[in-house]
Design an enzyme around this catalytic site. Structure first.
Site, PDB file in Angstrom:
ATOM      1  N   LYS A 184      -8.280   8.787 -17.912  1.00  0.00           N
ATOM      2  CA  LYS A 184      -8.563   7.459 -17.367  1.00  0.00           C
ATOM      3  C   LYS A 184      -7.313   6.904 -16.678  1.00  0.00           C
ATOM      4  O   LYS A 184      -7.374   6.412 -15.567  1.00  0.00           O
ATOM      5  CB  LYS A 184      -9.035   6.535 -18.491  1.00  0.00           C
ATOM      6  CG  LYS A 184      -9.309   5.136 -17.996  1.00  0.00           C
ATOM      7  CD  LYS A 184      -9.869   4.219 -19.051  1.00  0.00           C
ATOM      8  CE  LYS A 184      -9.963   2.811 -18.443  1.00  0.00           C
ATOM      9  NZ  LYS A 184     -10.375   1.798 -19.405  1.00  0.00           N
ATOM     10  N   GLU A 190       0.034  14.697 -22.654  1.00  0.00           N
ATOM     11  CA  GLU A 190      -0.564  15.986 -23.028  1.00  0.00           C
ATOM     12  C   GLU A 190      -1.402  16.543 -21.879  1.00  0.00           C
ATOM     13  O   GLU A 190      -1.341  17.727 -21.543  1.00  0.00           O
ATOM     14  CB  GLU A 190      -1.486  15.808 -24.248  1.00  0.00           C
ATOM     15  CG  GLU A 190      -0.784  15.423 -25.526  1.00  0.00           C
ATOM     16  CD  GLU A 190      -0.803  13.924 -25.770  1.00  0.00           C
ATOM     17  OE1 GLU A 190      -0.619  13.152 -24.801  1.00  0.00           O
ATOM     18  OE2 GLU A 190      -0.969  13.524 -26.937  1.00  0.00           O
ATOM     19  N   GLY A 243     -12.035   4.498 -22.626  1.00  0.00           N
ATOM     20  CA  GLY A 243     -11.935   5.953 -22.780  1.00  0.00           C
ATOM     21  C   GLY A 243     -12.977   6.521 -23.729  1.00  0.00           C
ATOM     22  O   GLY A 243     -13.670   7.493 -23.419  1.00  0.00           O
ATOM     23  N   ARG A 244     -13.126   5.902 -24.899  1.00  0.00           N
ATOM     24  CA  ARG A 244     -14.060   6.450 -25.898  1.00  0.00           C
ATOM     25  C   ARG A 244     -15.514   6.121 -25.569  1.00  0.00           C
ATOM     26  O   ARG A 244     -16.423   6.491 -26.304  1.00  0.00           O
ATOM     27  CB  ARG A 244     -13.675   5.970 -27.295  1.00  0.00           C
ATOM     28  CG  ARG A 244     -13.574   4.462 -27.439  1.00  0.00           C
ATOM     29  CD  ARG A 244     -12.840   4.066 -28.706  1.00  0.00           C
ATOM     30  NE  ARG A 244     -12.591   2.630 -28.766  1.00  0.00           N
ATOM     31  CZ  ARG A 244     -11.561   2.020 -28.208  1.00  0.00           C
ATOM     32  NH1 ARG A 244     -10.675   2.725 -27.528  1.00  0.00           N
ATOM     33  NH2 ARG A 244     -11.395   0.716 -28.326  1.00  0.00           N
ATOM     34  N   GLU A 329     -10.950   3.972 -33.499  1.00  0.00           N
ATOM     35  CA  GLU A 329     -10.139   3.403 -32.419  1.00  0.00           C
ATOM     36  C   GLU A 329     -10.723   2.047 -32.003  1.00  0.00           C
ATOM     37  O   GLU A 329      -9.995   1.168 -31.565  1.00  0.00           O
ATOM     38  CB  GLU A 329     -10.081   4.366 -31.215  1.00  0.00           C
ATOM     39  CG  GLU A 329      -8.924   4.058 -30.271  1.00  0.00           C
ATOM     40  CD  GLU A 329      -8.654   5.171 -29.270  1.00  0.00           C
ATOM     41  OE1 GLU A 329      -7.786   6.022 -29.530  1.00  0.00           O
ATOM     42  OE2 GLU A 329      -9.314   5.180 -28.223  1.00  0.00           O
ATOM     43  N   HIS A 360     -21.049  22.597 -49.983  1.00  0.00           N
ATOM     44  CA  HIS A 360     -20.304  23.538 -50.830  1.00  0.00           C
ATOM     45  C   HIS A 360     -18.815  23.249 -50.780  1.00  0.00           C
ATOM     46  O   HIS A 360     -18.003  24.090 -51.163  1.00  0.00           O
ATOM     47  CB  HIS A 360     -20.601  24.964 -50.378  1.00  0.00           C
ATOM     48  CG  HIS A 360     -22.065  25.263 -50.454  1.00  0.00           C
ATOM     49  ND1 HIS A 360     -22.669  25.727 -51.603  1.00  0.00           N
ATOM     50  CD2 HIS A 360     -23.060  25.091 -49.551  1.00  0.00           C
ATOM     51  CE1 HIS A 360     -23.970  25.862 -51.390  1.00  0.00           C
ATOM     52  NE2 HIS A 360     -24.227  25.476 -50.146  1.00  0.00           N
ATOM     53  N   LYS A 470       3.159   6.820 -29.120  1.00  0.00           N
ATOM     54  CA  LYS A 470       3.341   7.477 -27.813  1.00  0.00           C
ATOM     55  C   LYS A 470       4.730   7.166 -27.272  1.00  0.00           C
ATOM     56  O   LYS A 470       5.429   8.054 -26.783  1.00  0.00           O
ATOM     57  CB  LYS A 470       2.322   6.937 -26.798  1.00  0.00           C
ATOM     58  CG  LYS A 470       0.930   7.467 -26.927  1.00  0.00           C
ATOM     59  CD  LYS A 470       0.096   6.993 -25.731  1.00  0.00           C
ATOM     60  CE  LYS A 470      -1.370   7.036 -26.026  1.00  0.00           C
ATOM     61  NZ  LYS A 470      -2.202   6.435 -25.005  1.00  0.00           N
TER      62      LYS A 470
HETATM   63  O1  F6P Z   1      -4.110   7.446 -27.103  1.00  0.00           O
HETATM   64  C1  F6P Z   1      -5.405   6.978 -27.127  1.00  0.00           C
HETATM   65  C2  F6P Z   1      -6.045   7.021 -25.776  1.00  0.00           C
HETATM   66  O2  F6P Z   1      -5.532   6.004 -24.982  1.00  0.00           O
HETATM   67  C3  F6P Z   1      -7.542   6.928 -25.907  1.00  0.00           C
HETATM   68  O3  F6P Z   1      -8.002   5.634 -25.977  1.00  0.00           O
HETATM   69  C4  F6P Z   1      -7.998   7.668 -24.723  1.00  0.00           C
HETATM   70  O4  F6P Z   1      -9.325   8.082 -24.852  1.00  0.00           O
HETATM   71  C5  F6P Z   1      -7.016   8.820 -24.708  1.00  0.00           C
HETATM   72  O5  F6P Z   1      -5.812   8.252 -25.126  1.00  0.00           O
HETATM   73  C6  F6P Z   1      -6.838   9.501 -23.397  1.00  0.00           C
HETATM   74  O6  F6P Z   1      -6.424   8.619 -22.411  1.00  0.00           O
HETATM   75  P1  F6P Z   1      -6.553   8.992 -20.883  1.00  0.00           P
HETATM   76  O7  F6P Z   1      -7.995   9.191 -20.593  1.00  0.00           O
HETATM   77  O8  F6P Z   1      -5.984   7.816 -20.140  1.00  0.00           O
HETATM   78  O9  F6P Z   1      -5.760  10.232 -20.648  1.00  0.00           O
END
Ligand code: F6P
Length: 497
Positions: A184, A190, A243-244, A329, A360, A470
């Site tokens: 987003k 990462e 995002g979620r 979140e 189990h 972060k």
């Molecule tokens: O660190 C959490 C977050 O900001 C989430 O809310 C989001 O889904 C994820 O990181 C990834 O963010 P982006 O889509 O901006 O890479």
């Protein structure tokens, strides 16, 4: 004004057996059929009086007003002064937002058509890099619905651990791979590193123009373009889509590629059906509201700290992880919308697994442990396999038997072999696992989180809690962090100083 929970706390709380014995209509009152999903909350401690008390609480919290404000596109995400636009992605919301989402979908479809026409060269493999909401939703969709599709081979890589990417590299042909970068913000460390390493892998393997094989899914198109993606291959979505909550937007691209456009459209339609149900139904027959009332009853009145969802269907094995982000979140907050510390517990710790495996492993604690854990079973009537029907028969009967056992319990002379019973569960029984029903199911969970957030007086749509970690990781990566002795020692021991 803080919601008044005293009426709910003061309600009598008979056991489940007594509730069933005294109310022949209990099952009918506490079950509902919406959009191909049967919901059964009769094995929870919700009563007609509790529901009425929750309705009052919802009224006092202006749930209906806030719900309508969300659908009208008002800035209900108050801390970021943003509208909340995921429902517009499925056609339910402010007309301007719906039109913009539709235009973005048209663009997304055109890119998928171009891929199918091999406009970017041959594509057999789709490598999607993204994390959090930019991975969990698409992963759930592809895993749940794409098992039989012979269309593209899709891998969704989220972790910065290079092993995750290496696994995809081992499976994929660089010359036939399309790289999808989902972020987003287009700033997530990462994802950018995983994307950069994938470009490196393509280059090393002789792909001429690796950036020509990148699609970006983002609400920050300029950042994607600056990173090297051609504007025509940037698939935007609105800043107001969290995002979620974003799998309905271009973030759902790998699912649309894997399943085909019609299936993606059906997913959106199923979600829209749940949106309309949520928007138009009275609270006592409103699935997201009733589920949230049960959640709140257990967290607020019975002090349950967790809620566990068990998917009795391999195809839904990623549902618990998806729900973890959605719930924790969104509602794992410590301050109210006006910035006051909350007076009550917020989101339950959300966990779960797959049945029957979990029986189990963790069900011992559910049946005899000291924690109260409201359990949610999710099962599908139509089997996902074509083996002997005994497999599916046993799978479903196990789900139902576990709910029955949690409720009934069993007393024998030996305490170690006794079960207290009166342990709550709810069941979501899907007719089929198809795009439409999965869309409705996910939208149900989204709205349930919203209802809880409103009744708790918190903002479900920001996530500032993830930022500090972060920042500190970024500082550590630059070698500029001022860390405590323990952390500094760990960095030194790993040879990272
Ligand atoms: O660190 C959490 C977050 O900001 C989430 O809310 C989001 O889904 C994820 O990181 C990834 O963010 P982006 O889509 O901006 O890479």
């Amino acid at each position: 004004m803080a919601a008044d929970w005293t009426a709910i706390e003061a309600l009598p709380s008979p056991g489940l057996a007594e509730l069933f014995a005294n109310d022949p209509d209990r099952l009918a009152r506490l079950s509902l059929d919406v959009a191909g999903i049967h919901f059964d909350w009769s094995k929870t401690h919700l009563t007609a009086d509790a529901i009425a008390a929750f309705e009052k609480l919802a009224h006092g919290s202006d749930l209906a007003g806030k719900r309508d404000a969300m659908f009208r596109g008002e800035p209900v995400n108050v801390t970021e002064n943003r509208p909340v636009e995921h429902t517009a992605e499925r056609g339910e919301g402010k007309p301007e937002s719906v039109a913009r989402a539709a235009a973005y979908h048209t663009r997304m479809r055109a890119v998928i058509d171009a891929i199918e026409a091999e406009a970017f060269g041959p594509v057999r493999h789709v490598l999607h890099v993204g994390i959090g909401g930019s991975a969990l939703g698409p992963d759930l969709l592809v895993d749940a619905l794409g098992r039989e599709s012979e269309r593209y081979d899709v891998a969704i890589v989220s972790n910065v651990d290079g092993s995750a990417l290496e696994e995809a590299f081992a499976r994929f042909d660089p010359a036939a791979t399309l790289l999808v970068v989902a972020s987003k913000t287009f700033t997530t460390t990462e994802t950018i590193l995983n994307a950069t390493s994938t470009i490196g892998w393509m280059t090393e393997h002789g792909v001429d123009d690796p950036y020509g094989r990148v699609i970006a899914l983002t609400a920050a198109p300029d950042a994607a373009i600056a990173w090297g993606v051609d504007e025509t291959r940037v698939l935007p979505f609105s800043e107001g889509v969290g995002g979620r909550y974003s799998l309905w937007s271009s973030i759902g691209f790998p699912a649309a590629v894997k399943l085909g456009w019609d299936a993606f459209q059906e997913l959106l339609e199923g979600a829209a059906e749940m949106d309309r149900h949520f928007r138009l139904s009275a609270l006592h027959e409103n699935a997201p509201a009733l589920a949230a009332f049960a959640d709140l009853y257990y967290t607020q009145v019975r002090h349950a700290e967790t809620r566990a969802t068990f998917a009795y269907d391999e195809r839904l094995r990623l549902l618990p992880s998806y729900l973890q982000q959605l719930e924790m979140e969104s509602n794992g907050k410590g301050v109210t919308v006006s910035g006051e510390p909350v007076a009550r517990p917020t989101a339950p710790i959300t966990w779960g697994g797959v049945g029957t495996d979990a029986q189990h492993a963790v069900f011992q604690l559910l049946h005899q442990g000291t924690h109260l854990v409201p359990v949610e079973f999710v099962a599908v009537i139509e089997a996902g396999d074509v083996l002997d029907e005994e497999h599916h028969r046993l799978l479903l009967l196990n789900a139902f038997a576990q709910g029955a056992a949690l409720m009934a319990g069993k007393q024998v002379d030996d305490p170690a072999r006794s079960y207290s019973g009166d342990r709550p569960s709810s069941t979501l029984l899907l007719d089929h696992l198809d795009p439409r029903t999965l869309g409705a199911l996910i939208a149900f969970y989204e709205h349930r989180v919203f209802v809880s957030g409103v009744l708790l007086g918190i903002n479900s749509f920001d996530q500032f809690g993830v930022e500090l970690g972060k920042e500190m990781a970024k500082a550590a990566a630059k070698g500029s962090g001022d860390f405590d002795a323990s952390t500094a020692d760990l960095i030194r021991r790993a040879g990272l100083d």
